[in-house]
Design an enzyme around this catalytic site. Structure first.
Site, PDB file in Angstrom:
ATOM      1  N   GLU A  36     -11.804  70.577  58.166  1.00  0.00           N
ATOM      2  CA  GLU A  36     -10.848  70.074  59.169  1.00  0.00           C
ATOM      3  C   GLU A  36     -11.015  70.838  60.487  1.00  0.00           C
ATOM      4  O   GLU A  36     -11.131  72.063  60.497  1.00  0.00           O
ATOM      5  CB  GLU A  36      -9.432  70.267  58.618  1.00  0.00           C
ATOM      6  CG  GLU A  36      -8.500  69.155  58.934  1.00  0.00           C
ATOM      7  CD  GLU A  36      -8.900  67.831  58.284  1.00  0.00           C
ATOM      8  OE1 GLU A  36      -9.520  66.999  59.001  1.00  0.00           O
ATOM      9  OE2 GLU A  36      -8.598  67.613  57.112  1.00  0.00           O
ATOM     10  N   ASP A  39     -15.412  69.108  63.157  1.00  0.00           N
ATOM     11  CA  ASP A  39     -16.372  68.107  63.683  1.00  0.00           C
ATOM     12  C   ASP A  39     -16.703  68.357  65.146  1.00  0.00           C
ATOM     13  O   ASP A  39     -17.864  68.292  65.551  1.00  0.00           O
ATOM     14  CB  ASP A  39     -15.923  66.657  63.405  1.00  0.00           C
ATOM     15  CG  ASP A  39     -14.602  66.230  64.025  1.00  0.00           C
ATOM     16  OD1 ASP A  39     -13.866  67.085  64.570  1.00  0.00           O
ATOM     17  OD2 ASP A  39     -14.300  65.011  63.962  1.00  0.00           O
ATOM     18  N   SER A 128      -6.534  57.713  60.270  1.00  0.00           N
ATOM     19  CA  SER A 128      -7.515  57.103  61.171  1.00  0.00           C
ATOM     20  C   SER A 128      -7.387  55.611  61.357  1.00  0.00           C
ATOM     21  O   SER A 128      -8.375  54.875  61.334  1.00  0.00           O
ATOM     22  CB  SER A 128      -8.940  57.397  60.700  1.00  0.00           C
ATOM     23  OG  SER A 128      -9.187  58.734  60.854  1.00  0.00           O
ATOM     24  N   ASP A 174     -14.060  60.451  62.134  1.00  0.00           N
ATOM     25  CA  ASP A 174     -13.316  59.269  61.697  1.00  0.00           C
ATOM     26  C   ASP A 174     -14.130  57.987  61.868  1.00  0.00           C
ATOM     27  O   ASP A 174     -14.178  57.134  60.975  1.00  0.00           O
ATOM     28  CB  ASP A 174     -11.998  59.152  62.483  1.00  0.00           C
ATOM     29  CG  ASP A 174     -11.154  60.406  62.357  1.00  0.00           C
ATOM     30  OD1 ASP A 174     -11.460  61.246  61.483  1.00  0.00           O
ATOM     31  OD2 ASP A 174     -10.195  60.562  63.137  1.00  0.00           O
TER      32      ASP A 174
END
Ligand code: GLA
Length: 395
Positions: A36, A39, A128, A174
Protein backbone atom coordinates in the site's frame (compact mmCIF):
# COMPACT_ATOMS: atom_id res chain seq x y z
CA UNK A 1 -25.32 -1.11 -2.10
CA UNK A 2 -26.25 -0.65 -5.73
CA UNK A 3 -27.89 -3.51 -7.53
CA UNK A 4 -26.15 -5.10 -10.47
CA UNK A 5 -27.90 -4.85 -13.82
CA UNK A 6 -27.94 -7.73 -16.21
CA UNK A 7 -26.50 -6.95 -19.65
CA UNK A 8 -30.02 -7.25 -21.04
CA UNK A 9 -31.37 -4.61 -18.62
CA UNK A 10 -28.46 -2.37 -19.48
CA UNK A 11 -29.26 -2.62 -23.21
CA UNK A 12 -32.87 -1.72 -22.44
CA UNK A 13 -31.84 1.27 -20.37
CA UNK A 14 -29.53 2.37 -23.17
CA UNK A 15 -32.25 2.04 -25.79
CA UNK A 16 -34.76 3.92 -23.63
CA UNK A 17 -32.31 6.83 -23.28
CA UNK A 18 -30.52 6.89 -26.64
CA UNK A 19 -32.97 5.05 -28.96
CA UNK A 20 -30.52 2.54 -30.40
CA UNK A 21 -28.79 -0.79 -29.84
CA UNK A 22 -25.44 -0.81 -28.02
CA UNK A 23 -22.35 -2.83 -27.18
CA UNK A 24 -21.43 -3.60 -23.57
CA UNK A 25 -18.12 -3.45 -21.73
CA UNK A 26 -17.26 -3.82 -18.10
CA UNK A 27 -14.25 -3.22 -15.83
CA UNK A 28 -13.79 -4.49 -12.25
CA UNK A 29 -12.91 -2.77 -9.00
CA UNK A 30 -10.02 -4.11 -6.95
CA UNK A 31 -8.80 -5.03 -3.53
CA UNK A 32 -5.11 -4.81 -2.67
CA UNK A 33 -3.76 -7.70 -0.62
CA UNK A 34 -0.50 -5.99 0.32
CA UNK A 35 1.76 -3.21 -1.01
CA UNK A 36 0.00 0.00 0.00
CA UNK A 37 1.24 3.46 -1.02
CA UNK A 38 4.12 1.80 -2.82
CA UNK A 39 2.92 2.23 -6.42
CA UNK A 40 3.85 5.92 -6.74
CA UNK A 41 7.24 5.10 -5.20
CA UNK A 42 8.09 2.77 -8.12
CA UNK A 43 7.50 -0.19 -5.79
CA UNK A 44 5.52 -3.43 -5.71
CA UNK A 45 1.82 -4.15 -5.21
CA UNK A 46 -0.29 -7.32 -4.99
CA UNK A 47 -3.92 -6.54 -5.88
CA UNK A 48 -6.78 -8.71 -7.20
CA UNK A 49 -9.70 -7.62 -9.37
CA UNK A 50 -13.04 -8.25 -7.64
CA UNK A 51 -16.47 -9.27 -8.91
CA UNK A 52 -17.89 -5.74 -8.64
CA UNK A 53 -17.99 -3.80 -11.86
CA UNK A 54 -18.50 -0.60 -13.75
CA UNK A 55 -20.53 -1.35 -16.88
CA UNK A 56 -20.58 0.83 -20.00
CA UNK A 57 -23.10 0.43 -22.83
CA UNK A 58 -22.05 2.39 -25.90
CA UNK A 59 -22.90 3.20 -29.50
CA UNK A 60 -21.00 5.48 -31.89
CA UNK A 61 -22.12 9.00 -32.92
CA UNK A 62 -21.22 10.72 -36.17
CA UNK A 63 -21.04 14.29 -34.85
CA UNK A 64 -17.88 14.08 -32.71
CA UNK A 65 -19.84 14.47 -29.49
CA UNK A 66 -19.74 12.42 -26.33
CA UNK A 67 -23.02 12.06 -24.49
CA UNK A 68 -22.54 10.21 -21.23
CA UNK A 69 -25.26 9.20 -18.82
CA UNK A 70 -24.47 7.99 -15.31
CA UNK A 71 -27.15 5.79 -13.82
CA UNK A 72 -25.61 6.08 -10.36
CA UNK A 73 -25.73 9.89 -10.43
CA UNK A 74 -28.83 10.02 -12.64
CA UNK A 75 -27.27 12.73 -14.76
CA UNK A 76 -26.23 13.21 -18.39
CA UNK A 77 -23.36 15.33 -19.70
CA UNK A 78 -22.46 16.26 -23.23
CA UNK A 79 -19.08 17.36 -24.58
CA UNK A 80 -17.27 17.87 -27.89
CA UNK A 81 -14.31 15.59 -28.46
CA UNK A 82 -12.44 18.60 -29.87
CA UNK A 83 -12.82 20.74 -26.76
CA UNK A 84 -12.73 18.51 -23.70
CA UNK A 85 -12.22 20.20 -20.35
CA UNK A 86 -13.05 19.23 -16.75
CA UNK A 87 -16.66 19.75 -15.75
CA UNK A 88 -16.45 21.46 -12.34
CA UNK A 89 -14.47 20.16 -9.41
CA UNK A 90 -14.89 16.50 -8.41
CA UNK A 91 -17.69 15.92 -10.92
CA UNK A 92 -18.23 12.23 -11.83
CA UNK A 93 -18.04 13.00 -15.56
CA UNK A 94 -14.40 14.09 -15.30
CA UNK A 95 -13.37 10.43 -15.13
CA UNK A 96 -14.93 9.31 -18.44
CA UNK A 97 -14.26 12.66 -20.15
CA UNK A 98 -10.65 12.56 -18.92
CA UNK A 99 -10.20 9.16 -20.54
CA UNK A 100 -11.41 10.51 -23.90
CA UNK A 101 -9.01 13.43 -23.44
CA UNK A 102 -6.04 11.15 -22.62
CA UNK A 103 -6.77 8.84 -25.57
CA UNK A 104 -6.91 11.85 -27.90
CA UNK A 105 -3.68 13.22 -26.42
CA UNK A 106 -2.10 9.87 -27.28
CA UNK A 107 -3.22 10.36 -30.90
CA UNK A 108 -6.11 7.88 -30.91
CA UNK A 109 -8.66 8.92 -33.56
CA UNK A 110 -11.86 8.52 -31.52
CA UNK A 111 -15.43 8.67 -32.82
CA UNK A 112 -18.11 10.38 -30.81
CA UNK A 113 -20.28 8.06 -28.70
CA UNK A 114 -23.35 7.72 -26.55
CA UNK A 115 -22.37 5.97 -23.33
CA UNK A 116 -24.53 4.72 -20.47
CA UNK A 117 -22.54 3.98 -17.31
CA UNK A 118 -23.78 1.92 -14.35
CA UNK A 119 -21.84 0.24 -11.59
CA UNK A 120 -22.12 -1.74 -8.37
CA UNK A 121 -18.70 -0.93 -6.86
CA UNK A 122 -19.38 0.90 -3.58
CA UNK A 123 -18.32 4.56 -3.91
CA UNK A 124 -15.72 6.02 -1.60
CA UNK A 125 -14.91 2.60 -0.15
CA UNK A 126 -11.39 2.34 -1.52
CA UNK A 127 -12.33 -0.35 -4.04
CA UNK A 128 -11.40 1.73 -7.09
CA UNK A 129 -14.75 2.60 -8.53
CA UNK A 130 -13.08 5.52 -10.35
CA UNK A 131 -10.45 3.37 -12.05
CA UNK A 132 -13.22 0.99 -13.14
CA UNK A 133 -15.19 3.88 -14.70
CA UNK A 134 -12.04 4.98 -16.52
CA UNK A 135 -11.18 1.53 -17.84
CA UNK A 136 -14.76 0.65 -18.87
CA UNK A 137 -15.04 3.99 -20.70
CA UNK A 138 -11.69 3.47 -22.42
CA UNK A 139 -12.74 0.01 -23.63
CA UNK A 140 -16.02 1.43 -24.91
CA UNK A 141 -14.46 4.42 -26.70
CA UNK A 142 -11.69 2.41 -28.34
CA UNK A 143 -13.94 -0.42 -29.46
CA UNK A 144 -16.59 1.98 -30.80
CA UNK A 145 -13.84 3.71 -32.79
CA UNK A 146 -12.52 0.41 -34.19
CA UNK A 147 -9.25 0.69 -32.24
CA UNK A 148 -7.34 -1.70 -30.00
CA UNK A 149 -4.39 -0.98 -27.71
CA UNK A 150 -2.24 -2.89 -25.31
CA UNK A 151 -3.81 -3.22 -21.84
CA UNK A 152 -0.77 -1.81 -20.05
CA UNK A 153 -0.77 1.27 -22.28
CA UNK A 154 -4.50 1.60 -21.65
CA UNK A 155 -3.93 1.51 -17.88
CA UNK A 156 -1.29 4.22 -18.21
CA UNK A 157 -3.62 6.44 -20.24
CA UNK A 158 -6.38 6.02 -17.65
CA UNK A 159 -3.88 6.98 -14.93
CA UNK A 160 -2.90 10.04 -16.99
CA UNK A 161 -6.58 10.99 -17.20
CA UNK A 162 -6.88 10.83 -13.43
CA UNK A 163 -3.59 12.65 -12.80
CA UNK A 164 -3.92 15.43 -15.35
CA UNK A 165 -7.63 15.83 -16.09
CA UNK A 166 -9.27 14.92 -12.78
CA UNK A 167 -6.31 16.25 -10.76
CA UNK A 168 -5.69 13.27 -8.42
CA UNK A 169 -2.03 12.20 -8.29
CA UNK A 170 -2.78 8.46 -8.03
CA UNK A 171 -0.33 5.69 -8.90
CA UNK A 172 -0.83 2.96 -11.54
CA UNK A 173 -2.13 0.11 -9.36
CA UNK A 174 -5.90 0.53 -9.70
CA UNK A 175 -6.07 1.03 -13.47
CA UNK A 176 -3.53 -1.73 -14.03
CA UNK A 177 -5.36 -4.42 -12.09
CA UNK A 178 -8.70 -3.40 -13.61
CA UNK A 179 -7.11 -4.10 -17.02
CA UNK A 180 -5.05 -7.16 -16.06
CA UNK A 181 -7.07 -9.01 -13.39
CA UNK A 182 -7.11 -12.78 -13.64
CA UNK A 183 -9.65 -15.08 -11.95
CA UNK A 184 -8.34 -16.82 -8.79
CA UNK A 185 -5.08 -14.85 -8.87
CA UNK A 186 -3.46 -11.82 -7.31
CA UNK A 187 -1.16 -9.76 -9.53
CA UNK A 188 2.40 -8.98 -8.55
CA UNK A 189 3.17 -5.70 -10.30
CA UNK A 190 6.48 -3.91 -10.46
CA UNK A 191 5.22 -0.35 -10.72
CA UNK A 192 8.47 0.87 -12.28
CA UNK A 193 8.89 -1.56 -15.18
CA UNK A 194 5.21 -2.64 -15.28
CA UNK A 195 6.44 -6.24 -15.40
CA UNK A 196 3.79 -8.40 -13.82
CA UNK A 197 3.06 -11.96 -12.82
CA UNK A 198 -0.13 -13.63 -11.65
CA UNK A 199 0.13 -15.55 -8.40
CA UNK A 200 -2.52 -18.16 -7.65
CA UNK A 201 -4.51 -17.75 -4.46
CA UNK A 202 -4.21 -21.10 -2.64
CA UNK A 203 -7.30 -23.34 -2.79
CA UNK A 204 -9.68 -23.10 0.15
CA UNK A 205 -9.21 -19.37 0.79
CA UNK A 206 -11.58 -16.47 0.14
CA UNK A 207 -11.16 -12.73 -0.01
CA UNK A 208 -13.48 -11.05 2.47
CA UNK A 209 -13.74 -7.28 2.23
CA UNK A 210 -15.13 -5.41 5.24
CA UNK A 211 -16.43 -1.91 4.55
CA UNK A 212 -16.17 0.39 7.61
CA UNK A 213 -18.76 2.67 5.90
CA UNK A 214 -16.70 5.75 6.77
CA UNK A 215 -14.75 7.99 4.44
CA UNK A 216 -12.88 10.75 6.20
CA UNK A 217 -12.63 14.07 4.41
CA UNK A 218 -8.84 14.09 4.62
CA UNK A 219 -8.40 11.30 2.10
CA UNK A 220 -7.47 13.20 -1.07
CA UNK A 221 -5.46 16.06 0.46
CA UNK A 222 -3.54 13.68 2.72
CA UNK A 223 -2.89 11.35 -0.21
CA UNK A 224 -1.16 14.12 -2.13
CA UNK A 225 0.68 15.17 1.06
CA UNK A 226 2.06 11.62 1.49
CA UNK A 227 3.31 11.64 -2.08
CA UNK A 228 5.12 14.93 -1.50
CA UNK A 229 6.65 13.59 1.73
CA UNK A 230 8.02 10.58 -0.14
CA UNK A 231 9.45 12.87 -2.81
CA UNK A 232 11.04 14.98 -0.09
CA UNK A 233 12.57 11.80 1.40
CA UNK A 234 14.07 10.93 -1.99
CA UNK A 235 15.51 14.46 -2.39
CA UNK A 236 17.16 14.32 1.05
CA UNK A 237 18.49 10.79 0.58
CA UNK A 238 19.90 11.69 -2.85
CA UNK A 239 22.54 13.79 -1.06
CA UNK A 240 24.05 10.56 0.25
CA UNK A 241 22.92 8.29 -2.58
CA UNK A 242 22.82 10.31 -5.81
CA UNK A 243 21.95 7.21 -7.84
CA UNK A 244 18.48 6.73 -6.31
CA UNK A 245 15.38 7.80 -8.24
CA UNK A 246 12.62 6.64 -5.90
CA UNK A 247 12.17 5.03 -2.48
CA UNK A 248 12.16 1.72 -4.33
CA UNK A 249 15.92 2.14 -4.72
CA UNK A 250 16.65 2.62 -1.00
CA UNK A 251 17.37 -0.23 1.44
CA UNK A 252 16.31 -0.18 5.07
CA UNK A 253 19.92 -0.08 6.23
CA UNK A 254 20.67 2.93 3.98
CA UNK A 255 17.65 4.68 5.44
CA UNK A 256 18.65 3.86 9.01
CA UNK A 257 22.21 4.99 8.39
CA UNK A 258 20.89 8.42 7.39
CA UNK A 259 18.16 8.73 9.98
CA UNK A 260 19.72 11.92 11.39
CA UNK A 261 19.53 13.74 8.07
CA UNK A 262 15.75 13.29 7.77
CA UNK A 263 12.95 14.99 9.72
CA UNK A 264 11.28 12.25 11.86
CA UNK A 265 8.03 12.34 9.89
CA UNK A 266 9.83 11.92 6.56
CA UNK A 267 11.90 9.09 8.04
CA UNK A 268 8.73 7.26 9.09
CA UNK A 269 7.06 7.71 5.69
CA UNK A 270 10.17 6.32 3.97
CA UNK A 271 10.37 3.42 6.42
CA UNK A 272 6.80 2.42 5.61
CA UNK A 273 7.43 2.34 1.87
CA UNK A 274 10.74 0.48 2.12
CA UNK A 275 9.47 -2.17 4.55
CA UNK A 276 6.18 -2.54 2.66
CA UNK A 277 8.03 -3.38 -0.58
CA UNK A 278 9.85 -6.14 1.30
CA UNK A 279 6.56 -7.43 2.71
CA UNK A 280 5.09 -7.71 -0.79
CA UNK A 281 8.00 -9.87 -1.92
CA UNK A 282 7.71 -12.05 1.21
CA UNK A 283 3.94 -12.42 0.72
CA UNK A 284 4.48 -13.63 -2.85
CA UNK A 285 6.99 -16.21 -1.60
CA UNK A 286 4.50 -17.33 1.06
CA UNK A 287 1.78 -17.75 -1.59
CA UNK A 288 4.07 -19.65 -3.92
CA UNK A 289 5.18 -22.06 -1.21
CA UNK A 290 1.72 -22.40 0.30
CA UNK A 291 3.18 -21.07 3.55
CA UNK A 292 0.01 -19.39 4.77
CA UNK A 293 1.14 -18.91 8.36
CA UNK A 294 3.71 -16.40 7.06
CA UNK A 295 0.92 -14.16 5.73
CA UNK A 296 -0.65 -13.20 9.07
CA UNK A 297 2.38 -11.29 10.41
CA UNK A 298 3.03 -9.70 7.00
CA UNK A 299 -0.51 -8.34 6.74
CA UNK A 300 -0.53 -7.28 10.38
CA UNK A 301 2.82 -5.50 10.03
CA UNK A 302 1.56 -3.79 6.89
CA UNK A 303 -1.46 -2.50 8.79
CA UNK A 304 0.63 -1.29 11.73
CA UNK A 305 3.10 0.42 9.42
CA UNK A 306 0.25 2.21 7.60
CA UNK A 307 -1.22 3.20 10.97
CA UNK A 308 1.96 4.31 12.75
CA UNK A 309 4.56 5.24 10.11
CA UNK A 310 2.39 6.34 7.22
CA UNK A 311 -0.55 7.59 9.32
CA UNK A 312 -3.30 6.76 6.84
CA UNK A 313 -5.45 4.46 8.98
CA UNK A 314 -8.29 5.58 11.26
CA UNK A 315 -10.08 4.24 14.31
CA UNK A 316 -12.73 2.37 12.33
CA UNK A 317 -10.14 0.53 10.20
CA UNK A 318 -8.10 -0.35 13.29
CA UNK A 319 -11.21 -1.68 15.07
CA UNK A 320 -12.18 -3.77 12.04
CA UNK A 321 -8.70 -5.32 11.84
CA UNK A 322 -8.56 -6.00 15.60
CA UNK A 323 -11.93 -7.76 15.48
CA UNK A 324 -10.88 -9.87 12.48
CA UNK A 325 -7.61 -10.87 14.16
CA UNK A 326 -9.37 -13.00 16.80
CA UNK A 327 -11.77 -14.81 14.44
CA UNK A 328 -11.32 -18.51 13.65
CA UNK A 329 -10.21 -19.17 10.08
CA UNK A 330 -8.49 -15.82 9.54
CA UNK A 331 -5.24 -16.04 7.58
CA UNK A 332 -4.50 -12.29 7.54
CA UNK A 333 -6.20 -8.87 7.79
CA UNK A 334 -5.23 -5.28 7.05
CA UNK A 335 -6.62 -2.00 5.75
CA UNK A 336 -6.63 -1.78 1.96
CA UNK A 337 -6.49 1.12 -0.50
CA UNK A 338 -5.60 4.74 0.19
CA UNK A 339 -6.90 4.76 3.80
CA UNK A 340 -8.80 7.24 6.04
CA UNK A 341 -11.78 4.89 5.96
CA UNK A 342 -12.96 2.47 3.32
CA UNK A 343 -12.29 -1.25 3.63
CA UNK A 344 -10.14 -3.92 5.18
CA UNK A 345 -9.04 -6.99 3.23
CA UNK A 346 -9.17 -10.37 4.93
CA UNK A 347 -7.93 -13.73 3.70
CA UNK A 348 -10.19 -16.30 5.30
CA UNK A 349 -10.49 -20.10 5.11
CA UNK A 350 -13.54 -20.84 2.95
CA UNK A 351 -15.24 -22.98 5.59
CA UNK A 352 -15.04 -20.14 8.12
CA UNK A 353 -16.29 -17.32 5.87
CA UNK A 354 -19.93 -17.15 6.91
CA UNK A 355 -19.20 -17.19 10.66
CA UNK A 356 -16.35 -14.75 10.13
CA UNK A 357 -18.59 -12.33 8.25
CA UNK A 358 -21.36 -12.50 10.83
CA UNK A 359 -19.06 -12.17 13.84
CA UNK A 360 -17.10 -9.27 12.40
CA UNK A 361 -20.28 -7.41 11.43
CA UNK A 362 -21.80 -7.85 14.89
CA UNK A 363 -18.68 -6.89 16.81
CA UNK A 364 -18.00 -3.87 14.58
CA UNK A 365 -21.57 -2.60 15.00
CA UNK A 366 -21.44 -2.93 18.74
CA UNK A 367 -18.07 -1.16 18.99
CA UNK A 368 -18.74 1.68 16.58
CA UNK A 369 -22.52 1.97 16.22
CA UNK A 370 -22.05 1.62 12.45
CA UNK A 371 -23.47 -1.12 10.21
CA UNK A 372 -20.64 -2.47 8.07
CA UNK A 373 -21.03 -4.11 4.68
CA UNK A 374 -19.13 -7.35 4.13
CA UNK A 375 -18.36 -8.51 0.60
CA UNK A 376 -17.09 -11.98 -0.27
CA UNK A 377 -15.59 -11.83 -3.73
CA UNK A 378 -13.58 -14.19 -5.89
CA UNK A 379 -10.48 -12.74 -7.52
CA UNK A 380 -11.79 -11.96 -11.00
CA UNK A 381 -10.84 -11.28 -14.59
CA UNK A 382 -9.97 -7.80 -15.83
CA UNK A 383 -11.94 -5.58 -18.19
CA UNK A 384 -13.74 -7.16 -21.12
CA UNK A 385 -16.24 -6.68 -23.87
CA UNK A 386 -19.42 -8.47 -22.84
CA UNK A 387 -21.52 -7.96 -25.94
CA UNK A 388 -20.76 -6.50 -29.36
CA UNK A 389 -23.57 -4.97 -31.37
CA UNK A 390 -22.73 -5.82 -34.95
CA UNK A 391 -25.60 -4.03 -36.64
CA UNK A 392 -24.75 -0.84 -38.52
CA UNK A 393 -24.85 2.34 -36.40
CA UNK A 394 -28.31 3.94 -36.61
CA UNK A 395 -28.57 7.42 -38.15
C1 GLA B 1 -5.25 4.70 -4.16
C2 GLA B 1 -4.49 5.05 -5.43
C3 GLA B 1 -3.46 3.97 -5.78
C4 GLA B 1 -2.58 3.63 -4.57
C5 GLA B 1 -3.43 3.39 -3.33
C6 GLA B 1 -2.60 3.21 -2.09
O1 GLA B 1 -6.04 3.56 -4.41
O2 GLA B 1 -5.38 5.19 -6.52
O3 GLA B 1 -2.69 4.37 -6.88
O4 GLA B 1 -1.63 4.63 -4.36
O5 GLA B 1 -4.34 4.45 -3.09
O6 GLA B 1 -1.84 2.06 -2.18
Amino acid sequence: MLSLKTPHQLLESFRARFGSAASIYRAPGRVNLIGEHTDYNDGFVLPAAIAFYCWAAAAPRRDGKLVIHSENFDETVQADLDSLSPFGKKHWSNYPLGVAWALRQAGKPLFGANIYIAGDIPFGAGLSSSAAVEVATAFALLSQSGLTIDRSELAQLCQKAENEFVGARVGIMDQFISCHGHASHVLLLDCRSLEHQWVKIPEGLQLVICNTMVKHELASSEYNARRSECEEGVRLLQRAFPEIHALRDVTLSQLQEHRESLPPKIFSRCRHVITENERVKSAVEAFRHGNLTALAPLMRDSHCSLRDDYEVSCRELDVMVEIAAVQPGLIGARMTGGGFGGCTVNLVESAAVSNFSRNVAEAYSSKTGLSPEIYVSPASDGAEQIFLNESKPEE
